[in-house]
Design a protein around this motif. Structure first.
Motif, PDB file in Angstrom:
ATOM      1  N   ASP A 108      32.045  23.327 104.173  1.00  0.00           N
ATOM      2  CA  ASP A 108      32.507  24.637 103.741  1.00  0.00           C
ATOM      3  C   ASP A 108      32.922  24.658 102.274  1.00  0.00           C
ATOM      4  N   PHE A 109      33.067  23.483 101.666  1.00  0.00           N
ATOM      5  CA  PHE A 109      33.475  23.395 100.271  1.00  0.00           C
ATOM      6  C   PHE A 109      32.257  23.236  99.363  1.00  0.00           C
ATOM      7  N   ALA A 110      32.473  23.421  98.072  1.00  0.00           N
ATOM      8  CA  ALA A 110      31.410  23.204  97.093  1.00  0.00           C
ATOM      9  C   ALA A 110      30.981  21.747  97.111  1.00  0.00           C
ATOM     10  N   GLN A 111      29.723  21.490  96.846  1.00  0.00           N
ATOM     11  CA  GLN A 111      29.164  20.145  96.918  1.00  0.00           C
ATOM     12  C   GLN A 111      28.835  19.607  95.519  1.00  0.00           C
ATOM     13  N   VAL A 112      28.956  18.301  95.378  1.00  0.00           N
ATOM     14  CA  VAL A 112      28.601  17.630  94.132  1.00  0.00           C
ATOM     15  C   VAL A 112      27.106  17.314  94.164  1.00  0.00           C
ATOM     16  N   VAL A 113      26.372  17.802  93.168  1.00  0.00           N
ATOM     17  CA  VAL A 113      24.930  17.580  93.080  1.00  0.00           C
ATOM     18  C   VAL A 113      24.579  17.162  91.662  1.00  0.00           C
ATOM     19  N   PRO A 114      23.482  16.422  91.498  1.00  0.00           N
ATOM     20  CA  PRO A 114      23.083  16.022  90.141  1.00  0.00           C
ATOM     21  C   PRO A 114      22.727  17.235  89.286  1.00  0.00           C
ATOM     22  N   GLY A 115      22.818  17.031  87.968  1.00  0.00           N
ATOM     23  CA  GLY A 115      22.350  18.049  87.033  1.00  0.00           C
ATOM     24  C   GLY A 115      23.380  19.036  86.551  1.00  0.00           C
ATOM     25  N   LYS A 116      24.640  18.873  86.918  1.00  0.00           N
ATOM     26  CA  LYS A 116      25.652  19.797  86.428  1.00  0.00           C
ATOM     27  C   LYS A 116      25.730  19.737  84.903  1.00  0.00           C
ATOM     28  N   VAL A 117      25.877  20.894  84.287  1.00  0.00           N
ATOM     29  CA  VAL A 117      26.135  20.978  82.855  1.00  0.00           C
ATOM     30  C   VAL A 117      27.634  21.218  82.667  1.00  0.00           C
ATOM     31  N   PHE A 118      28.322  20.255  82.093  1.00  0.00           N
ATOM     32  CA  PHE A 118      29.766  20.387  81.892  1.00  0.00           C
ATOM     33  C   PHE A 118      30.040  21.380  80.775  1.00  0.00           C
ATOM     34  N   THR A 119      31.099  22.169  80.965  1.00  0.00           N
ATOM     35  CA  THR A 119      31.490  23.184  79.991  1.00  0.00           C
ATOM     36  C   THR A 119      32.959  23.007  79.660  1.00  0.00           C
ATOM     37  N   PHE A 120      33.253  22.855  78.377  1.00  0.00           N
ATOM     38  CA  PHE A 120      34.639  22.667  77.953  1.00  0.00           C
ATOM     39  C   PHE A 120      35.048  23.806  77.028  1.00  0.00           C
ATOM     40  N   PRO A 121      36.279  24.313  77.153  1.00  0.00           N
ATOM     41  CA  PRO A 121      37.390  23.692  77.898  1.00  0.00           C
ATOM     42  C   PRO A 121      37.471  24.031  79.391  1.00  0.00           C
ATOM     43  N   SER A 123      28.424   5.740  96.729  1.00  0.00           N
ATOM     44  CA  SER A 123      27.830   5.019  97.847  1.00  0.00           C
ATOM     45  C   SER A 123      26.321   5.125  97.762  1.00  0.00           C
ATOM     46  N   ASP A 124      25.635   4.268  98.526  1.00  0.00           N
ATOM     47  CA  ASP A 124      24.178   4.348  98.607  1.00  0.00           C
ATOM     48  C   ASP A 124      23.729   5.541  99.441  1.00  0.00           C
ATOM     49  N   GLN A 125      24.659   6.141 100.196  1.00  0.00           N
ATOM     50  CA  GLN A 125      24.316   7.316 100.999  1.00  0.00           C
ATOM     51  C   GLN A 125      24.378   8.615 100.190  1.00  0.00           C
ATOM     52  N   GLY A 126      24.857   8.542  98.941  1.00  0.00           N
ATOM     53  CA  GLY A 126      24.820   9.707  98.071  1.00  0.00           C
ATOM     54  C   GLY A 126      26.146  10.384  97.834  1.00  0.00           C
ATOM     55  N   GLN A 127      27.238   9.903  98.417  1.00  0.00           N
ATOM     56  CA  GLN A 127      28.547  10.492  98.115  1.00  0.00           C
ATOM     57  C   GLN A 127      28.819  10.355  96.613  1.00  0.00           C
ATOM     58  N   ALA A 128      29.471  11.368  96.036  1.00  0.00           N
ATOM     59  CA  ALA A 128      29.616  11.387  94.583  1.00  0.00           C
ATOM     60  C   ALA A 128      30.768  12.280  94.173  1.00  0.00           C
ATOM     61  N   SER A 129      31.118  12.179  92.897  1.00  0.00           N
ATOM     62  CA  SER A 129      32.074  13.092  92.270  1.00  0.00           C
ATOM     63  C   SER A 129      31.519  13.516  90.928  1.00  0.00           C
ATOM     64  N   TYR A 130      32.083  14.593  90.376  1.00  0.00           N
ATOM     65  CA  TYR A 130      31.914  14.883  88.956  1.00  0.00           C
ATOM     66  C   TYR A 130      33.022  14.149  88.221  1.00  0.00           C
ATOM     67  N   TYR A 131      32.675  13.469  87.115  1.00  0.00           N
ATOM     68  CA  TYR A 131      33.604  12.510  86.530  1.00  0.00           C
ATOM     69  C   TYR A 131      33.388  12.403  85.023  1.00  0.00           C
ATOM     70  N   TYR A 132      34.456  12.679  84.272  1.00  0.00           N
ATOM     71  CA  TYR A 132      34.416  12.398  82.844  1.00  0.00           C
ATOM     72  C   TYR A 132      35.744  11.789  82.416  1.00  0.00           C
ATOM     73  N   SER A 133      35.743  11.168  81.237  1.00  0.00           N
ATOM     74  CA  SER A 133      36.916  10.442  80.744  1.00  0.00           C
ATOM     75  C   SER A 133      37.140  10.706  79.268  1.00  0.00           C
ATOM     76  N   GLN A 134      38.369  10.454  78.822  1.00  0.00           N
ATOM     77  CA  GLN A 134      38.687  10.306  77.406  1.00  0.00           C
ATOM     78  C   GLN A 134      39.341   8.922  77.265  1.00  0.00           C
ATOM     79  N   PRO A 135      38.519   7.898  76.953  1.00  0.00           N
ATOM     80  CA  PRO A 135      39.049   6.537  76.897  1.00  0.00           C
ATOM     81  C   PRO A 135      39.598   6.149  75.529  1.00  0.00           C
ATOM     82  N   PHE A 136      39.555   7.084  74.574  1.00  0.00           N
ATOM     83  CA  PHE A 136      39.892   6.752  73.192  1.00  0.00           C
ATOM     84  C   PHE A 136      41.253   7.281  72.741  1.00  0.00           C
ATOM     85  N   PHE A 137      42.114   7.649  73.674  1.00  0.00           N
ATOM     86  CA  PHE A 137      43.439   8.119  73.279  1.00  0.00           C
ATOM     87  C   PHE A 137      44.250   6.992  72.636  1.00  0.00           C
ATOM     88  N   THR A 138      45.053   7.349  71.642  1.00  0.00           N
ATOM     89  CA  THR A 138      46.107   6.495  71.117  1.00  0.00           C
ATOM     90  C   THR A 138      47.439   7.122  71.500  1.00  0.00           C
TER      91      THR A 138
END
Length: 354
Positions: free
Chosen positions: A36-49, A191-206
Motif C-alpha cells: 500500500d506504500f510507495a515503492q523504491v524503483v530504479p531510475g529516480k531523478v533526485f530533486t533538491f532541496p 538484497s539479491d531479491q531486489g529490496q532497496a532504498s533511495y539513498y544519498y549522503s553528504q560525507p564531506f562535512f567539517t
C-alpha cells in the motif's frame, strides 16, 4: 547508509498497533509486504532541496549524522544524531492528532571511556517533530538539525544539537562539496531479491563546536557524515542483521560499505568509494574483503569490534578498531554503534542483530 532505521521504525510501527505481533519471517519484520506504500524503483531523478524533506508516501525514512571529532588536547569523541519517520498506515498526511506518523530520535556521544545515549518519541501532526525541505530543518523536541540563516544552499551550513542527562553537543557542519548518490544513482539495493532504498549522503562535512560529557565542555573539530534514506520494504525475509561502515580517509577519500547478513551465514555486501572531488565507484561483493578479527562481550552478546577491511582494487588494507568497544546503545531496542579508528583515518561502525 544507516539501515538500523528500518529496525527501529518497523518495531515502533508494530508496537503502536494493538496486539499486532512482529512477523517472524524476517529480521524485525522488515521483509513484510508494504504494497500500500510507495515503492523504491530504479531510475529516480533526485530533486533538491525537495528530497531533503519528508516523503510521506513511503513507510520508513531517516536523517542520520555522525561526526568524528577531537579537541586541542587530542581527546577523541564520536557524535551521533538520528531522526526516524515512520508511517503507521499508507495515505496522505492528516492534520493534528489524526496524523498517523510516528517520529523517533536517537542521540549519543562516545569517548574512549564513556558512552551515553538517549532517545525521544513523538507523534506527527502536532509540531513536536518533523522535517521540512526549505529552509531545511529536521527536529524532535529541542533536538534539531537545520540550515543556518544565510546558508548558500540547504546543506552547506548546518547546526546540529542534542543532549541527554550526561551529555550534549552543539556543532556547526559546513561543506562546499557535492552530495553523493549511493548505489546506482541513489537506488541502493539491500538484497539479491531486489529490496532497496533511495539513498544519498553528504560525507564531506567539517564539524566544529562543543561536546559536553558529565558537565565538562570540550571544543572540538573533525569530519562528519550525513546519510539520507527512505524505503517501504527494505529487507528480505532471510536477512538477520547488518554491519555498516562510513570511513574518512586521510587522503581525502570517503568509503561507505555495508553487509546485510543472511540466515545461512552469507551476506549481501556492497559499498561506495568516493574520491576527494565527490566522484563515486560502486563496490560489489567481489571487490571487498571484510572479516571480523576480535569480539567484545556486551549484554551477553559477542560483538565484533575489530575488523579487517581490504579493497584490493583501491590498494586499501586496514584494520578498524572501536574507539570504545563498549559503545552499546542501551535504548528501547539495543544495538552497537560508535566511532572507529584505523591507520590512515577515522569513521563510524553500526552493528545490529547480534
Amino acid at each position: 547508509m544507516n539501515i538500523k532505521a528500518w529496525l527501529w521504525c518497523a518495531l515502533l510501527l508494530l508496537s503502536a498497533c494493538d496486539k499486532v505481533p512482529a512477523p517472524e519471517e524476517s529480521f524485525a519484520g522488515l521483509g513484510s509486504e508494504a504494497a500500500d506504500f510507495a515503492q523504491v524503483v530504479p531510475g529516480k531523478v533526485f530533486t533538491f532541496p525537495e528530497d531533503h524533506g519528508a516523503h510521506p508516501g513511503f513507510r520508513i525514512e531517516w536523517w542520520y549524522v555522525t561526526a568524528n571529532v577531537k579537541d586541542a588536547q587530542g581527546n577523541v569523541f564520536g557524535v551521533q544524531w538520528t531522526l526516524f519517520r515512520n508511517a503507521l498506515q499508507a495515505g496522505p498526511a492528516q492534520a493534528g492528532w489524526r496524523d498517523s506518523t510516528v517520529w523517533l530520535g536517537h542521540a549519543a556521544v562516545t569517548s574512549a571511556t564513556r558512552h551515553y545515549a538517549a532517545e525521544r518519541y513523538a507523534r506527527g501532526g502536532v509540531g513536536q517533530a518533523g522535517a521540512q525541505a526549505a529552509p531545511f530543518a529536521a527536529w524532535i523536541d529541542e533536538w534539531n538539525f537545520a540550515s543556518r540563516p544565510g546558508a548558500a544552499s540547504p546543506l552547506a551550513d548546518m547546526q546540529l544539537k542534542a543532549g541527554g542527562a550526561q551529555f550534549a553537543y552543539d556543532l556547526r557542519l559546513t561543506s562546499s562539496r557535492p552530495l553523493v548518490l549511493q548505489g546506482d544513482r541513489g537506488y541502493s539495493r539491500k538484497s539479491d531479491q531486489g529490496q532497496a532504498s533511495y539513498y544519498y549522503s553528504q560525507p564531506f562535512f567539517t564539524a566544529s563546536g562543543s561536546v559536553s560529557l558529565d558537565g565538562k565542555v570540550y571544543q572540538v573539530t573533525g569530519p562528519a557524515w550525513l546519510d539520507r534514506e527512505w524505503s517501504s520494504q527494505p529487507l528480505a525475509a532471510s536477512q538477520t542483521g547488518w554491519d555498516w561502515f562510513s570511513l574518512h580517509l586521510d587522503g581525502g577519500e570517503q568509503l561507505m560499505l555495508f553487509r546485510v547478513r543472511q540466515k545461512d551465514g552469507s551476506g549481501y555486501l556492497t559499498g561506495t568509494w568516493i574520491d576527494p572531488q565527490g566522484g563515486t565507484q560502486t563496490l560489489h561483493n567481489a571487490d571487498i574483503q571484510l572479516t571480523p578479527l576480535a569480539t567484545t562481550e556486551i549484554d551477553g552478546r559477542r560483538i565484533p569490534t575489530r575488523w579487517s577491511l581490504k579493497i584490493p582494487g583501491k590498494g586499501l588494507d586496514i584494520t578498524t578498531q572501536a574507539v570504545n568497544p563498549k559503545a552499546w546503545m542501551d535504548l528501547g531496542i539495543p544495538y552497537w554503534e560508535g566511532p572507529v579508528k584505523f591507520e590512515g583515518g577515522v569513521g563510524y561502525l553500526e552493528m545490529t542483530g547480534y
